[in-house]
Design a protein around this motif. Structure first.
Motif, PDB file in Angstrom:
ATOM      1  N   ARG A   2     -10.330  -4.909   0.763  1.00 21.00           N
ATOM      2  CA  ARG A   2     -10.597  -3.446   0.191  1.00 21.00           C
ATOM      3  C   ARG A   2      -9.718  -3.255  -0.960  1.00 21.00           C
ATOM      4  N   PHE A   3      -8.428  -3.487  -0.853  1.00 23.22           N
ATOM      5  CA  PHE A   3      -7.202  -3.013  -1.834  1.00 23.22           C
ATOM      6  C   PHE A   3      -6.483  -4.046  -2.391  1.00 23.22           C
ATOM      7  N   GLY A  23      -6.882   4.984  -6.842  1.00 24.54           N
ATOM      8  CA  GLY A  23      -7.452   3.966  -6.013  1.00 24.54           C
ATOM      9  C   GLY A  23      -6.831   3.546  -4.727  1.00 24.54           C
ATOM     10  N   PHE A  24      -5.454   4.023  -4.578  1.00 21.63           N
ATOM     11  CA  PHE A  24      -4.634   3.684  -3.400  1.00 21.63           C
ATOM     12  C   PHE A  24      -4.168   4.873  -2.644  1.00 21.63           C
ATOM     13  N   ARG A  84       1.061   3.823  -3.205  1.00 20.78           N
ATOM     14  CA  ARG A  84       0.157   5.217  -2.696  1.00 20.78           C
ATOM     15  C   ARG A  84      -0.139   6.150  -3.686  1.00 20.78           C
ATOM     16  N   ALA A 140      -4.625   4.952   1.327  1.00 22.53           N
ATOM     17  CA  ALA A 140      -4.751   3.526   1.866  1.00 22.53           C
ATOM     18  C   ALA A 140      -3.709   3.302   2.981  1.00 22.53           C
ATOM     19  N   LEU A 154       0.934  -1.363  -0.055  1.00 22.54           N
ATOM     20  CA  LEU A 154      -0.032   0.126   0.027  1.00 22.54           C
ATOM     21  C   LEU A 154       0.974   1.272   0.044  1.00 22.54           C
ATOM     22  N   THR A 165     -11.271   5.762   3.327  1.00 25.47           N
ATOM     23  CA  THR A 165     -10.771   6.059   2.306  1.00 25.47           C
ATOM     24  C   THR A 165     -11.807   6.386   1.280  1.00 25.47           C
TER      25      THR A 165
END
Length: 277
Positions: free
Chosen positions: A228-229, A145-146, A141, A149, A137, A277
């Motif tokens: 989620r990620f 989308g990140f 970063r 996170a 993450l 987020t």
């Protein structure tokens, strides 16, 4: 300063005040005060330096992970600074109402050697869990989308840990193994993962800090962010985390109550900050 920064300034200030007020019950208390002052200075300095280069940014972003370990250790030495005795009797009484046989004894009567090694693999998975997921993450970063996170994961863990710290001081408990005067409960089966886990615990385990399990809290909070990620990775994490829960009981590191409370805390903290987020 972000949320994690503010949390750890407050934590170190609170620990400094606790050590000063209860210094007669804390050996070498001036060293704790000095360490906490240094930690506060680092937390206040790094936010101002994080834009001076990638190294400073990395140091700032990963500083809370360092405090996860150091504050956990410090709190373990302060376990009985507020309460005069361990509170294990309450957990034992509760679990005796739920289980006819203590889970640790039930597991030792039935677990085959191959299953024990599988449980130890699950417990070993704790150690690379946050560095791997958090590292991905952090590395991503700036991808779409990140953003945020990694920061939200660190905030979630910081909140989870501070709730654990407070509970350790107000409701101090030992692990079943420590309560019985042994580092681990039961005989070794000689597998490599059991050897690694017990070597780590022999040299780094603490006396106290059992309820709720901060290890299990971290694992489930990380799992929420993985779903989620990193949805392709998350199912592969679920299995060792569940094994970790059972292994913590088998080895005598935690009661079932510790594991359940840690899992619930991690899930709630993870879900709250995932949604942010």
């Amino acid at each position: 300063m972000n949320l994690a920064d503010r949390i750890y300034v407050a934590v170190h200030v609170a620990l400094t005040l606790l050590v000063c007020v209860r210094h007669e019950r804390v050996e070498h208390w001036p060293w704790y005060v000095l360490w906490n002052i240094c930690a506060i200075a680092a937390v206040l300095l790094l936010p101002h330096k994080q834009r001076d280069g990638r190294g400073w940014e990395c140091a700032h972003d990963w500083l809370p992970a360092f405090f996860f370990l150091t504050v956990f250790e410090e709190v373990s030495f302060l376990s009985l600074s507020i309460r005069s005795g361990w509170q294990n009797a309450h957990l034992i009484a509760f679990e005796s109402l739920v289980f006819a046989v203590p889970p640790i004894i039930w597991l030792h009567e039935r677990a085959a050697s191959w299953l024990v090694e599988l449980l130890e693999f699950g417990y070993f998975a704790f150690y690379p869990l946050y560095p791997v997921v958090g590292g991905l993450l952090w590395a991503w970063r700036e991808r779409p989308g990140f953003p945020q996170a990694f920061r939200r994961l660190t905030d979630a863990l910081s909140v989870g840990y501070v709730l654990c710290y407070a509970t350790y001081l107000l409701f101090p408990t030992q692990s079943p193994a420590n309560r019985l005067g042994v580092q681990q409960f039961g005989n070794a089966h000689g597998g490599p993962f059991q050897f690694i886990v017990r070597s780590i615990q022999d040299h780094g385990g603490v006396h106290g800090n059992a309820f709720p399990s901060a290890h299990i809290m971290l694992a489930f909070a990380v799992l929420m962010f993985a779903y989620r990620f990193l949805p392709r990775l998350a199912p592969w994490l679920l299995v060792p985390i569940l094994l970790m829960c059972v292994g913590a009981v088998y080895d005598g590191y935690h009661y079932v109550s510790d594991v359940a409370a840690g899992a619930l805390l991690g899930i709630v903290a993870g879900l709250v900050f995932v949604r942010r987020t």
